[in-house]
Design an enzyme around this catalytic site. Structure first.
Site, short mmCIF file in Angstrom:
data_model
loop_
_atom_site.label_atom_id
_atom_site.label_comp_id
_atom_site.label_asym_id
_atom_site.label_seq_id
_atom_site.Cartn_x
_atom_site.Cartn_y
_atom_site.Cartn_z
N HIS A 43 0.74 -1.40 0.04
CA HIS A 43 -0.15 0.18 -0.09
C HIS A 43 0.80 1.37 0.13
CE1 HIS A 43 -4.23 -1.70 0.54
NE2 HIS A 43 -3.35 -2.69 1.02
N ASP A 45 2.49 1.95 -2.86
CA ASP A 45 2.65 2.43 -4.55
C ASP A 45 1.84 3.75 -4.67
OD1 ASP A 45 0.34 0.91 -4.41
OD2 ASP A 45 0.82 -0.33 -6.28
N GLY A 130 -7.32 -13.83 -7.49
CA GLY A 130 -7.76 -13.08 -6.17
C GLY A 130 -6.77 -13.41 -5.37
N GLY A 132 -4.04 -12.30 -4.55
CA GLY A 132 -2.72 -11.40 -4.23
C GLY A 132 -1.50 -11.83 -4.89
N SER A 135 -3.25 -11.97 -10.79
CA SER A 135 -3.75 -12.53 -12.10
C SER A 135 -4.45 -11.54 -12.90
CB SER A 135 -5.02 -13.52 -11.87
OG SER A 135 -5.94 -12.89 -11.35
N ASP A 180 1.41 -3.56 -9.66
CA ASP A 180 1.25 -4.93 -10.20
C ASP A 180 1.62 -4.91 -11.61
OD1 ASP A 180 0.32 -5.38 -7.85
OD2 ASP A 180 -1.81 -5.70 -8.43
P1 ADP Z 1 -5.37 -10.78 -8.22
O1 ADP Z 1 -5.03 -9.90 -9.36
O2 ADP Z 1 -4.79 -10.60 -7.00
O3 ADP Z 1 -5.43 -12.19 -8.68
P2 ADP Z 1 -8.07 -9.07 -8.62
O4 ADP Z 1 -9.39 -9.41 -7.98
O5 ADP Z 1 -7.25 -8.28 -8.76
O6 ADP Z 1 -7.14 -10.19 -7.75
O7 ADP Z 1 -8.25 -9.99 -10.25
C1 ADP Z 1 -8.88 -10.98 -10.18
C2 ADP Z 1 -9.90 -11.21 -11.43
O8 ADP Z 1 -8.98 -10.99 -12.48
C3 ADP Z 1 -10.72 -12.25 -11.60
O9 ADP Z 1 -11.77 -11.99 -10.61
C4 ADP Z 1 -11.13 -12.26 -13.04
O10 ADP Z 1 -12.12 -11.07 -13.14
C5 ADP Z 1 -9.78 -11.60 -13.75
N1 ADP Z 1 -8.77 -12.77 -14.14
C6 ADP Z 1 -7.79 -13.03 -13.85
N2 ADP Z 1 -7.11 -14.01 -14.48
C7 ADP Z 1 -8.36 -14.25 -15.34
C8 ADP Z 1 -8.24 -15.38 -16.34
N3 ADP Z 1 -7.13 -16.24 -16.55
N4 ADP Z 1 -9.36 -15.60 -17.00
C9 ADP Z 1 -10.34 -14.72 -16.69
N5 ADP Z 1 -10.41 -13.62 -15.63
C10 ADP Z 1 -9.21 -13.29 -15.21
MG MG Z 2 -5.21 -7.76 -9.15
#
Ligand code: ADP
Ligand code: MG
Length: 394
Positions: A43, A45, A130, A132, A135, A180
């Site tokens: 927290h 950035d 989700g 952390g 993704s 990120d």
């Molecule tokens: P984090 O970035 O920590 O994983 P976030 O809540 O910021 O968590 O992002 C997760 C969201 O990104 C998922 O709920 C989805 O909407 C999207 N997402 C990530 N990877 C994929 C994927 N491979 N296919 C579809 N959606 C994805």
């Molecule tokens: Mg994210």
């Protein structure tokens, strides 16, 4: 556990085969985007401070081929069932779900006036959603690289990261900092990057040693509070900046002399204290990692966790359990330090562990967690990896 983690080659080969089946043609492009883990600097950035992320050897991969239309078709195998959607306009939509990420990225290029070419894309990700581990930045940066590769134009990695960050703000509604997207776009193999979020200057911190390993433990807790809590912390920092009459919390070196101005605001005072102390810790940790002083790096990681738990209040019982259990282990388990990583309110912790002890530690902590909570934790060893890239399709 890490042992079964497929190598990118297996993942890409299967993805290319699946692409041919889904779209009835061969993929022409392959983009790979790693997840990332933040070693320390949480927290900070969006407060113009310091962060120390590394990209990890778990990837989101996207195979694609141009489709001679102005439509972008995305199919993702990430969730339990495969989901797909077509994009032919670039307006934000409420409650759009995961398509907000690719749509937001394509919108960024359209607004820059770059010549987008429609494509069909299949996504397969080994980055837990989700947890952390970012993704979301991986899907953004992979989309960006694909738009560039198919469209035949090129942004530099920092500009690409900024475009992806804007997509997350405007289309997914998450007011994230730059860390990120920066980590996914710019990280180097066998290193972490110390990024100064005020200037975007960065320095590579070598992680070449065979003596240590990074253990990531996903608590499998996903709190509804994650998004609102994140936005609330951001707005509390803005409040503090206004009250103190400064332009960002980065200007502060200590709380000395400010206690008076924040006297009636204990919560704000603690938020500010976290940001100031975390900036100091992150710079000190970068030095410790660089000089392979694992004890000091680990000590700073534990301190960071305390600060996130008590001052920033973004931890939860499951993350605290993981960190505290590791801290109390006898020295033969070789744990130097641990902390929650990412936005908080669930997700993962990262531990710095002696390489020869990491397997036993991983097994021990998974068992301890299973005994304490109804869900299991997923632990794996993460290696510092290179940034997102486009690879030739064989
Ligand atoms: P984090 O970035 O920590 O994983 P976030 O809540 O910021 O968590 O992002 C997760 C969201 O990104 C998922 O709920 C989805 O909407 C999207 N997402 C990530 N990877 C994929 C994927 N491979 N296919 C579809 N959606 C994805
Ligand atoms: Mg994210």
């Amino acid at each position: 556990m890490s042992s079964g983690e497929p190598q990118p080659n297996d993942q890409s080969r299967r993805l290319l085969e699946d692409f041919s089946e889904v779209f009835q043609c061969r993929a022409t492009h392959l983009a790979l985007a790693p997840g990332r883990v933040n070693l320390i600097g949480e927290h900070t950035d969006y407060n113009d401070g310091f962060v120390l992320p590394m990209a990890i050897d778990r990837h989101l991969m996207m195979a694609a081929a141009p489709n001679q239309t102005n439509t972008f078709n995305f199919v993702s195998k990430a969730q339990k069932e495969t989901t797909s959607a077509a994009i032919n306009d670039f307006e934000p939509r409420p409650q759009e779900g995961w398509m907000a990420y690719p749509r937001g990225v394509l919108a960024g290029y359209a607004e820059k006036g770059l010549p987008l070419t429609g494509f069909d894309a299949l996504i397969d990700s080994r980055i837990p959603l989700g947890a952390g581990l970012s993704s979301s930045a991986a899907i953004e940066v992979a989309t960006a690289l694909m738009a560039e590769a198919v469209g035949g134009f090129h942004l530099d990695p920092l500009e690409r990261a900024q475009l992806c960050q804007a997509a997350e703000h405007r289309f997914a509604g998450v007011p994230c900092g730059i860390m990120d997207q920066f980590a996914v776009s710019c990280c180097l193999p066998k290193a972490a990057l110390l990024l100064d979020c005020q200037t975007n200057a960065f320095e590579s911190i070598s992680l070449q040693s065979n003596d240590i390993a990074f253990l990531i433990i996903d608590s499998n807790v996903k709190h509804a509070l994650a998004e609102s809590g994140y936005a609330e912390r951001r707005s509390q920092c803005r409040d503090a900046v206004e009250r103190l009459g400064i332009s960002s919390l980065r200007e502060l070196d200590s709380l000395e002399g400010l206690e008076e101005k924040l006297r009636s605001e204990d919560t704000l005072r603690r938020r500010v204290r976290h940001v100031i102390s975390e900036n100091h810790r992150t710079q000190a940790a970068a030095d410790a990692f660089q000089s392979q002083d694992w004890r000091e790096a680990g000590r700073l990681m534990y301190e960071s966790h305390e600060s996130m738990r008590n001052d920033y209040e973004i931890s939860c019982p499951e993350l605290d359990f993981l960190v505290t259990s590791l801290k109390e282990l006898p020295s033969r388990f070789g744990v130097f330090g641990a902390r929650m990583t990412g936005g908080g309110f669930g997700g993962s912790i990262i531990a710095l562990v002696r390489a020869d002890a990491v397997q036993a530690t991983m097994e021990w902590i998974e068992k301890a967690y299973r005994q304490a909570f109804p869900q299991s934790a997923d632990a794996f060893i993460a290696r510092p990896s290179g940034s997102a890239r486009v690879e030739p399709v064989p």
